[in-house]
Write an enzyme that holds these catalytic residues in place. Structure first.
Site, PDB file in Angstrom:
ATOM      1  N   ARG A  54      -7.518   2.865   1.409  1.00  0.00           N
ATOM      2  CA  ARG A  54      -7.288   1.871   0.368  1.00  0.00           C
ATOM      3  C   ARG A  54      -8.040   2.165  -0.922  1.00  0.00           C
ATOM      4  O   ARG A  54      -7.501   2.036  -2.015  1.00  0.00           O
ATOM      5  CB  ARG A  54      -7.778   0.494   0.832  1.00  0.00           C
ATOM      6  CG  ARG A  54      -6.775  -0.348   1.512  1.00  0.00           C
ATOM      7  CD  ARG A  54      -7.504  -1.278   2.458  1.00  0.00           C
ATOM      8  NE  ARG A  54      -8.110  -0.468   3.500  1.00  0.00           N
ATOM      9  CZ  ARG A  54      -7.462  -0.078   4.580  1.00  0.00           C
ATOM     10  NH1 ARG A  54      -6.246  -0.472   4.793  1.00  0.00           N
ATOM     11  NH2 ARG A  54      -8.029   0.726   5.476  1.00  0.00           N
ATOM     12  N   THR A  55      -9.315   2.498  -0.801  1.00  0.00           N
ATOM     13  CA  THR A  55     -10.123   2.591  -2.020  1.00  0.00           C
ATOM     14  C   THR A  55      -9.579   3.690  -2.926  1.00  0.00           C
ATOM     15  O   THR A  55      -9.297   3.467  -4.102  1.00  0.00           O
ATOM     16  CB  THR A  55     -11.610   2.827  -1.675  1.00  0.00           C
ATOM     17  OG1 THR A  55     -12.024   1.801  -0.774  1.00  0.00           O
ATOM     18  CG2 THR A  55     -12.476   2.800  -2.910  1.00  0.00           C
TER      19      THR A  55
ATOM     20  N   LYS B   2     -20.079  25.645   0.264  1.00  0.00           N
ATOM     21  CA  LYS B   2     -20.888  26.831  -0.099  1.00  0.00           C
ATOM     22  C   LYS B   2     -22.327  26.450  -0.387  1.00  0.00           C
ATOM     23  O   LYS B   2     -23.139  27.299  -0.754  1.00  0.00           O
ATOM     24  CB  LYS B   2     -20.286  27.510  -1.335  1.00  0.00           C
ATOM     25  CG  LYS B   2     -18.859  27.973  -1.143  1.00  0.00           C
ATOM     26  CD  LYS B   2     -18.315  28.603  -2.439  1.00  0.00           C
ATOM     27  CE  LYS B   2     -16.846  28.958  -2.285  1.00  0.00           C
ATOM     28  NZ  LYS B   2     -16.246  29.333  -3.583  1.00  0.00           N
TER      29      LYS B   2
ATOM     30  N   ARG C 164     -17.112   8.405  -3.914  1.00  0.00           N
ATOM     31  CA  ARG C 164     -17.535   7.909  -2.599  1.00  0.00           C
ATOM     32  C   ARG C 164     -18.309   9.025  -1.900  1.00  0.00           C
ATOM     33  O   ARG C 164     -17.866  10.175  -1.883  1.00  0.00           O
ATOM     34  CB  ARG C 164     -16.337   7.500  -1.750  1.00  0.00           C
ATOM     35  CG  ARG C 164     -16.756   7.185  -0.320  1.00  0.00           C
ATOM     36  CD  ARG C 164     -15.679   6.540   0.481  1.00  0.00           C
ATOM     37  NE  ARG C 164     -15.481   5.153   0.071  1.00  0.00           N
ATOM     38  CZ  ARG C 164     -14.726   4.295   0.757  1.00  0.00           C
ATOM     39  NH1 ARG C 164     -14.103   4.675   1.849  1.00  0.00           N
ATOM     40  NH2 ARG C 164     -14.591   3.056   0.337  1.00  0.00           N
TER      41      ARG C 164
ATOM     42  N   HIS D 195     -20.779  -1.311  -2.372  1.00  0.00           N
ATOM     43  CA  HIS D 195     -19.348  -1.075  -2.599  1.00  0.00           C
ATOM     44  C   HIS D 195     -18.884  -2.089  -3.648  1.00  0.00           C
ATOM     45  O   HIS D 195     -18.145  -3.017  -3.355  1.00  0.00           O
ATOM     46  CB  HIS D 195     -18.609  -1.258  -1.275  1.00  0.00           C
ATOM     47  CG  HIS D 195     -17.246  -0.661  -1.206  1.00  0.00           C
ATOM     48  ND1 HIS D 195     -16.619  -0.094  -2.295  1.00  0.00           N
ATOM     49  CD2 HIS D 195     -16.377  -0.544  -0.172  1.00  0.00           C
ATOM     50  CE1 HIS D 195     -15.422   0.359  -1.919  1.00  0.00           C
ATOM     51  NE2 HIS D 195     -15.257   0.091  -0.640  1.00  0.00           N
TER      52      HIS D 195
HETATM   53  C1  NCD Z   1     -14.854  -0.254   3.871  1.00  0.00           C
HETATM   54  C2  NCD Z   1     -15.771   0.849   3.371  1.00  0.00           C
HETATM   55  O1  NCD Z   1     -15.375   2.011   3.288  1.00  0.00           O
HETATM   56  O2  NCD Z   1     -16.890   0.481   3.039  1.00  0.00           O
HETATM   57  N1  NCD Z   1     -13.518   0.017   3.644  1.00  0.00           N
HETATM   58  C3  NCD Z   1     -13.019  -0.167   2.378  1.00  0.00           C
HETATM   59  O3  NCD Z   1     -13.444   0.445   1.423  1.00  0.00           O
HETATM   60  N2  NCD Z   1     -12.042  -1.065   2.230  1.00  0.00           N
HETATM   61  C4  NCD Z   1     -15.177  -0.732   5.216  1.00  0.00           C
HETATM   62  C5  NCD Z   1     -15.343   0.225   6.376  1.00  0.00           C
HETATM   63  O4  NCD Z   1     -15.974   1.272   6.288  1.00  0.00           O
HETATM   64  O5  NCD Z   1     -14.869  -0.112   7.458  1.00  0.00           O
END
Ligand code: NCD
Length: 299
Positions: free
Chosen positions: A49-50, A78, A99, A127
């Site tokens: 999703r993100t 590397k 991320r 997040h």
């Molecule tokens: C979450 C995350 O990656 O922090 N998912 C998201 O971004 N919607 C939750 C998770 O890791 O389960």
């Protein structure tokens, strides 16, 4: 130039402006506000999703995207550091959405980046963009961002989405918070201490049933195998499962949220109930992230 590392990097004015822009997008459709921009989405940890909501929001706003989805295919293999990767990519693009599996990685990236860094999840840290659309979802469902009771449930120790959300909600009047979890998965003291310092009304309990009737929002979380030992995971994974009989104890108009992905913690038989809000929540991630980037790259 501003980075978005923690939810505390957003002022209430920023949030209001982003929400207004999201309202506009939902009402009138997308404008090509990001035309001529190229944004990098660098995902060194799994995501569905993100990353895809960011990328869709960018494309729908007329921008373009370059992406890392498989860290094994980059020079990280590397031995290149995050700092060197970000330093170089920031010279190509207008913003970086990052991320990374370590808490603090986004702020390390921000130190060397010449363009804004947006934290899309740093290990067990924060997040912030998740919380932004979580709040937008609450605003849509309840019609307000204050005067409500939220129950955060399950894996509160490692779940970055609830860490950022609690920090965000602390600034709105009369939001009461209940943290329901096994003691070993309790919300960490850094967040609880902040709440105490801010005079926020919160309680910590293991008893979900007792708090369900007064909850406006129940925020369920995933048991994250990646941060737990096998024995912990087996012992804790099915402790709090939301089923239709749990949902039936909630008051009318109350909602169930979850950042997704879910595993067992919400039964699919809940999905068709009026309390189930997690797929609507996920859908709102795209316009809210588009609005965030439009706003961020213009101010
Ligand atoms: C979450 C995350 O990656 O922090 N998912 C998201 O971004 N919607 C939750 C998770 O890791 O389960």
């Amino acid at each position: 130039m501003r980075h978005l590392i923690s939810i505390t990097d957003l002022t209430t004015n920023d949030i209001n402006a982003i929400f207004q822009r999201t309202d506009q997008i939902l009402h009138d459709g997308f404008q090509p506000t990001l035309a001529h921009t190229v944004i990098a989405t660098l995902f060194f940890e799994p995501s569905t999703r993100t990353r895809l909501s960011f990328e869709t929001g960018i494309l729908r706003s007329g921008g373009r995207v370059i992406s890392v989805t498989d860290p094994a295919a980059t020079s990280t293999t590397k031995g290149e550091t995050l700092e060197d990767t970000v330093r170089v990519i920031s010279s190509y693009v207008d913003a970086i959405v990052l991320r990374y599996p370590e808490a603090g990685a986004a702020s390390r990236a921000a130190i060397v980046s010449t363009v804004p860094v947006i934290n899309a999840g740093d290990g067990t840290g924060e997040h912030p963009t998740q919380s932004l659309y979580d709040l937008y979802t609450i605003r849509q469902a309840l019609g307000r961002t204050d005067h409500f009771h939220i129950v955060c449930l399950g894996n509160l120790k490692y779940y970055r989405a609830t860490r950022s959300l609690v920090r965000l909600l602390a600034r709105y009047p009369n939001v009461t918070m209940t943290f329901v979890s096994a003691p070993e998965l309790a919300m960490k003291t850094d967040i609880l201490d902040e709440l105490t310092q801010q005079g926020i009304n919160y309680q910590v309990t293991t008893n979900l049933t007792s708090v369900l009737p007064t909850a406006d929002v129940v925020y369920q979380t995933r048991m994250q195998k990646e941060w737990l030992s096998d024995t912990e995971y087996q012992r804790l994974k099915d402790q709090y499962i939301i089923t239709p009989s749990v949902a039936a104890q909630m008051k009318p108009g109350a909602i169930i949220m979850h950042a997704l992905p879910r595993v067992n913690e919400i039964s699919p038989t809940v999905d068709s109930l009026p309390q189930a809000y997690y797929f609507k929540q996920a859908a709102l991630g795209m316009p809210v992230r588009a609005a965030l980037l439009q706003y961020w790259l213009q101010t």
